[in-house]
Motif scaffolding. Structure first.
Motif: not given
Length: 169
Positions: A10-27
């Protein structure tokens, strides 16, 4: 052991979702009031308020600054959420740390709302007297114009409380 494995996944999944969100925000797609494909709200505001060329230039500068500040708060929100959910990795999550992070997440959300409120205050100040009625009508439609985002709420002008409290985790 099975519970630990499930929490880790669950934590790994949430971390991946956060990284995707940051990527979308930046790029990713243009920000809320962005230029290019995501500039529909900006076009609507310019049209509804009947901004002249000078007002449009000033408004575009306001939008650029608002986007920068919004991006900073969104990145901080992602970082705080990531730290918050990573507490679940521990066998017994630190409830004091969880409460601190939860409070900082709330402070960040309040700062986002206050930022939007201040931004629309700047737009109002940009309007001439003959545009004030148009602005008042626009304010009643903010929720539809910006989708599910929170409309500006009451409160003092934007201050980034997260940065003003560096001692807190």
């Amino acid at each position: 052991m099975e519970r630990t494995k499930l929490l880790t996944i669950a934590v790994v999944g949430l971390v991946l979702l956060n990284l995707i969100m940051i990527g979308l925000l930046l790029f990713g797609p243009a920000p809320l009031l962005g230029h290019g494909g995501g500039n529909r709200p900006a076009r609507v505001i310019i049209k509804r308020l009947r901004f002249d060329a000078s007002q449009q230039r000033t408004y575009r500068r306001l939008v650029t600054e608002h986007q920068r500040q919004t991006r900073e708060l969104a990145l901080e929100s992602a970082r705080l959420h990531q730290a918050y959910y990573e507490l679940l990795v521990a066998e017994q999550p630190d409830s004091v740390q969880a409460n601190r992070l939860s409070q900082r997440i709330g402070t960040n959300q309040r700062a986002q709302t206050q930022l939007n409120f201040a931004h629309f205050g700047q737009i109002k100040a940009l309007c001439r007297p003959d545009q004030q009625a148009d602005f008042a009508r626009l304010v009643t439609e903010l929720t539809q114009l910006f989708g599910q985002q929170q409309p500006p709420g009451p409160g003092p002008p934007y201050t980034n409380n997260v940065k003003n409290n560096p001692g807190q985790p």
